[in-house]
Design a protein around this motif. Structure first.
Motif, PDB file in Angstrom:
ATOM      1  N   GLU A  76       2.689  13.603   2.097  1.00 23.27           N
ATOM      2  CA  GLU A  76       2.919  12.902   3.609  1.00 23.27           C
ATOM      3  C   GLU A  76       1.661  12.721   4.135  1.00 23.27           C
ATOM      4  OE1 GLU A  76       6.016  14.850   5.859  1.00 23.27           O
ATOM      5  OE2 GLU A  76       7.523  14.619   4.405  1.00 23.27           O
ATOM      6  N   GLU A  77       0.790  13.671   4.218  1.00 25.18           N
ATOM      7  CA  GLU A  77      -0.585  13.614   4.743  1.00 25.18           C
ATOM      8  C   GLU A  77      -1.372  12.552   4.220  1.00 25.18           C
ATOM      9  OE1 GLU A  77      -4.740  16.545   5.099  1.00 25.18           O
ATOM     10  OE2 GLU A  77      -2.531  17.393   4.668  1.00 25.18           O
ATOM     11  N   GLU A  78      -1.543  12.259   2.778  1.00 22.37           N
ATOM     12  CA  GLU A  78      -2.119  11.186   2.136  1.00 22.37           C
ATOM     13  C   GLU A  78      -1.554   9.919   2.643  1.00 22.37           C
ATOM     14  OE1 GLU A  78      -3.704  13.248  -1.919  1.00 22.37           O
ATOM     15  OE2 GLU A  78      -1.608  12.549  -1.769  1.00 22.37           O
ATOM     16  N   ILE A  79      -0.174   9.756   2.638  1.00 22.53           N
ATOM     17  CA  ILE A  79       0.458   8.540   3.118  1.00 22.53           C
ATOM     18  C   ILE A  79       0.146   8.317   4.729  1.00 22.53           C
ATOM     19  CG2 ILE A  79       2.864   7.294   3.911  1.00 22.53           C
ATOM     20  CD1 ILE A  79       3.842   8.939   1.007  1.00 22.53           C
ATOM     21  N   GLU A  80       0.169   9.217   5.406  1.00 25.28           N
ATOM     22  CA  GLU A  80      -0.063   9.100   6.913  1.00 25.28           C
ATOM     23  C   GLU A  80      -1.628   8.709   7.074  1.00 25.28           C
ATOM     24  OE1 GLU A  80       0.133   8.904  10.760  1.00 25.28           O
ATOM     25  OE2 GLU A  80       1.768   9.426   9.317  1.00 25.28           O
ATOM     26  N   ARG A  81      -2.410   9.319   6.271  1.00 24.15           N
ATOM     27  CA  ARG A  81      -3.929   8.799   6.359  1.00 24.15           C
ATOM     28  C   ARG A  81      -3.992   7.271   5.867  1.00 24.15           C
ATOM     29  NH1 ARG A  81      -8.741   8.269   8.434  1.00 24.15           N
ATOM     30  NH2 ARG A  81     -10.426   7.859   6.923  1.00 24.15           N
ATOM     31  N   LEU A  82      -3.387   6.759   4.812  1.00 23.57           N
ATOM     32  CA  LEU A  82      -3.314   5.419   4.677  1.00 23.57           C
ATOM     33  C   LEU A  82      -2.837   4.614   5.766  1.00 23.57           C
ATOM     34  CD1 LEU A  82      -2.212   5.531   0.894  1.00 23.57           C
ATOM     35  CD2 LEU A  82      -4.405   4.974   1.798  1.00 23.57           C
ATOM     36  N   ASN A  83      -1.862   5.167   6.413  1.00 27.66           N
ATOM     37  CA  ASN A  83      -1.285   4.220   7.595  1.00 27.66           C
ATOM     38  C   ASN A  83      -2.379   4.318   8.822  1.00 27.66           C
ATOM     39  OD1 ASN A  83       1.384   3.202   7.785  1.00 27.66           O
ATOM     40  ND2 ASN A  83       2.343   4.931   7.809  1.00 27.66           N
ATOM     41  N   GLU A  84      -3.223   5.255   8.727  1.00 25.42           N
ATOM     42  CA  GLU A  84      -4.061   5.543   9.975  1.00 25.42           C
ATOM     43  C   GLU A  84      -5.117   4.393   9.893  1.00 25.42           C
ATOM     44  OE1 GLU A  84      -5.226   9.542  10.285  1.00 25.42           O
ATOM     45  OE2 GLU A  84      -3.504  10.145  11.219  1.00 25.42           O
ATOM     46  N   ILE A  85      -5.511   4.225   8.393  1.00 18.44           N
ATOM     47  CA  ILE A  85      -6.765   3.429   8.248  1.00 18.44           C
ATOM     48  C   ILE A  85      -6.156   1.916   8.111  1.00 18.44           C
ATOM     49  CG2 ILE A  85      -8.186   5.228   7.316  1.00 18.44           C
ATOM     50  CD1 ILE A  85      -7.329   4.506   4.632  1.00 18.44           C
ATOM     51  N   ALA A 127       0.793  -1.155  -0.047  1.00 21.57           N
ATOM     52  CA  ALA A 127      -0.160  -0.194   0.144  1.00 21.57           C
ATOM     53  C   ALA A 127       0.750   1.274   0.078  1.00 21.57           C
ATOM     54  CB  ALA A 127      -1.018  -0.111   1.324  1.00 21.57           C
ATOM     55  N   LEU A 128       1.641   1.487   1.087  1.00 19.58           N
ATOM     56  CA  LEU A 128       2.617   2.611   1.130  1.00 19.58           C
ATOM     57  C   LEU A 128       3.614   2.926  -0.151  1.00 19.58           C
ATOM     58  CD1 LEU A 128       3.169   2.682   5.043  1.00 19.58           C
ATOM     59  CD2 LEU A 128       1.558   3.560   3.562  1.00 19.58           C
ATOM     60  N   GLN A 129       3.939   1.825  -0.506  1.00 18.45           N
ATOM     61  CA  GLN A 129       5.047   1.782  -1.706  1.00 18.45           C
ATOM     62  C   GLN A 129       4.022   2.290  -2.987  1.00 18.45           C
ATOM     63  OE1 GLN A 129       6.806  -1.825  -2.527  1.00 18.45           O
ATOM     64  NE2 GLN A 129       8.253  -1.690  -0.882  1.00 18.45           N
ATOM     65  N   MET A 130       2.853   1.807  -3.148  1.00 16.05           N
ATOM     66  CA  MET A 130       2.190   2.285  -4.140  1.00 16.05           C
ATOM     67  C   MET A 130       1.763   3.617  -4.242  1.00 16.05           C
ATOM     68  SD  MET A 130       1.837  -0.130  -6.353  1.00 16.05           S
ATOM     69  CE  MET A 130       0.577   0.835  -7.490  1.00 16.05           C
ATOM     70  N   ALA A 131       1.400   4.026  -3.082  1.00 15.93           N
ATOM     71  CA  ALA A 131       1.287   5.501  -2.524  1.00 15.93           C
ATOM     72  C   ALA A 131       2.291   6.470  -3.011  1.00 15.93           C
ATOM     73  CB  ALA A 131       0.666   5.816  -1.370  1.00 15.93           C
ATOM     74  N   LYS A 132       3.290   6.031  -2.786  1.00 15.51           N
ATOM     75  CA  LYS A 132       4.545   6.873  -3.062  1.00 15.51           C
ATOM     76  C   LYS A 132       4.874   6.841  -4.575  1.00 15.51           C
ATOM     77  CE  LYS A 132       7.014   5.812   1.282  1.00 15.51           C
ATOM     78  NZ  LYS A 132       8.012   5.221   1.864  1.00 15.51           N
ATOM     79  N   ARG A 133       4.764   5.571  -5.095  1.00 16.60           N
ATOM     80  CA  ARG A 133       4.774   5.775  -6.718  1.00 16.60           C
ATOM     81  C   ARG A 133       3.631   6.752  -7.425  1.00 16.60           C
ATOM     82  NH1 ARG A 133       3.882   0.259  -9.718  1.00 16.60           N
ATOM     83  NH2 ARG A 133       4.096   1.530 -11.400  1.00 16.60           N
ATOM     84  N   ARG A 134       2.535   6.914  -6.614  1.00 20.91           N
ATOM     85  CA  ARG A 134       1.491   7.868  -7.045  1.00 20.91           C
ATOM     86  C   ARG A 134       2.129   9.435  -6.841  1.00 20.91           C
ATOM     87  NH1 ARG A 134      -2.174   3.658  -6.264  1.00 20.91           N
ATOM     88  NH2 ARG A 134      -3.023   2.850  -8.037  1.00 20.91           N
ATOM     89  N   SER A 135       2.925   9.432  -5.984  1.00 18.63           N
ATOM     90  CA  SER A 135       3.436  10.874  -5.675  1.00 18.63           C
ATOM     91  C   SER A 135       2.602  11.331  -4.663  1.00 18.63           C
ATOM     92  CB  SER A 135       3.801  11.862  -6.970  1.00 18.63           C
ATOM     93  OG  SER A 135       4.695  11.424  -7.615  1.00 18.63           O
TER      94      SER A 135
END
Length: 345
Positions: free
Chosen positions: A255-264, A244-252
């Motif tokens: 940090e706020e969006e990545i943190e949100r993915l972590n939280e959920i 999940a987080l690697q794909m989020a980074k690929r989509r640029s």
């Protein structure tokens, strides 16, 4: 296992180990197409003396040729690999692991290749090779095949045969673009498959992520409605599964969006959906492409992903994956998945 081979192993158990060793050497030579003794030893963990001994043995049997460019496999060597494939699969324990894992994941089948893509480039090539073989086995005329993006799926097109035996194959992009590398986007990959397999292709040149307003507007466009109709009639989907987080980074993602993915609790990603550890879709990117609810009606789903680092993501995704899915993976991911699954049971 053939009764004669079984008896041989009982009498000479060391034969199984030697056979698997030489099989892997021959397989590595087939994949690399001209490999030197030193590089071969580094890839397989063999000493220089051991590499020389094994290469001499294979050359004396007419299975390889050695030239200035390195070792290459012969026609007879390719035949031996094909004939021994199922024997080695059973002796190595991969057959039993495939059956156990497919039962745990509740899917049609699992195909496991040797190695771990995290540490061995040969495993990546074997993943692509096996996925291509499986695709060839389920293809017939007049099929629609949707492909996602990514390096793993892109590599599969290198191993599909250049053939005109199929008619009216249509390869389509399963979604818009992900990342900046055009070569790894679904549109490019769909065209690569079509060019190799005497098919046609349809592209989807839109951003991977859309605003709510843009998404609503785009869905009304005739060419988008045409693509959605094709997705409803798709026969085969070839896709990857990402962390999940690697794909989020690929989509640029910021940090706020990545943190949100972590939280959920996002663990895995596929088709623009993010899944938690229980396999629940906890976030979905607004995009045009194959939707989760369409997957259950597709005849063949071919998932290709490997590496021990992806084990948690794979378990996450397969908690909700349609049962007609076939997973092509490697020993690194398979062994890690089994360990994780047994820990939770």
């Amino acid at each position: 296992m053939d009764s004669f081979l079984h008896a041989q192993v009982k009498l000479m158990p060391e034969m199984s180990e030697l056979l698997q060793k030489r099989y892997h050497i021959l397989q590595t030579i087939q994949l690399t197409k001209g490999i030197g003794r030193r590089v071969l030893g580094e890839q397989l963990g063999l000493s220089e003396r051991e590499s020389r001994k094994e290469l001499d043995a294979l050359r004396n049997q007419g299975l390889i040729e050695i030239s200035r460019d390195g070792a290459s496999i012969t026609t007879e060597g390719n035949s031996v690999l094909l004939e021994l494939k199922e024997v080695v699969r059973e002796w190595s324990g991969r057959l039993q692991l495939e059956q156990t894992l497919s039962k745990h994941l509740n899917i049609k089948a699992v195909i496991i290749v040797p190695g771990n893509v995290d540490t061995n480039s040969n495993a990546s090539m074997l993943l692509s090779q096996e996925a291509a073989k499986y695709l060839e086995s389920i293809l017939s005329d007049d099929k629609i095949i949707a492909v996602t993006g990514g390096s793993t799926i892109a590599s599969i097109s290198n191993y599909v045969p250049e053939s005109t035996k199929w008619k009216n194959l249509l390869f389509i992009a399963a979604r818009g673009g992900v990342g900046k590398d055009v070569q790894l986007q679904a549109n490019t990959i769909a065209s690569s498959f079509a060019n190799k397999m005497n098919g046609s292709y349809r592209t989807l040149y839109i951003p991977d992520s859309l605003s709510e307003e843009a998404h609503r507007t785009m869905k009304k466009e005739p060419f988008i409605q045409e693509m959605m109709d094709l997705y409803n009639r798709t026969n085969i989907v070839i896709h990857g599964i990402g962390d999940a987080l690697q794909m989020a980074k690929r989509r640029s993602s910021n940090e706020e969006e990545i943190e949100r993915l972590n939280e959920i609790g996002s663990v895995s990603e596929s088709f623009g959906y993010y899944f938690n550890g229980q396999g629940e879709a906890v976030h979905h990117i607004r995009t045009i492409g194959v939707q989760l609810e369409q997957l259950k009606n597709i005849d063949h789903l071919l998932a290709v992903a490997g590496g021990a680092k992806k084990a948690k993501a794979l378990i996450s995704y397969f908690k909700q994956a349609p049962e007609q899915t076939v997973l092509v993976t490697d020993e690194g991911a398979a062994n890690k998945m089994i360990n994780l699954l047994l820990q939770t049971n």
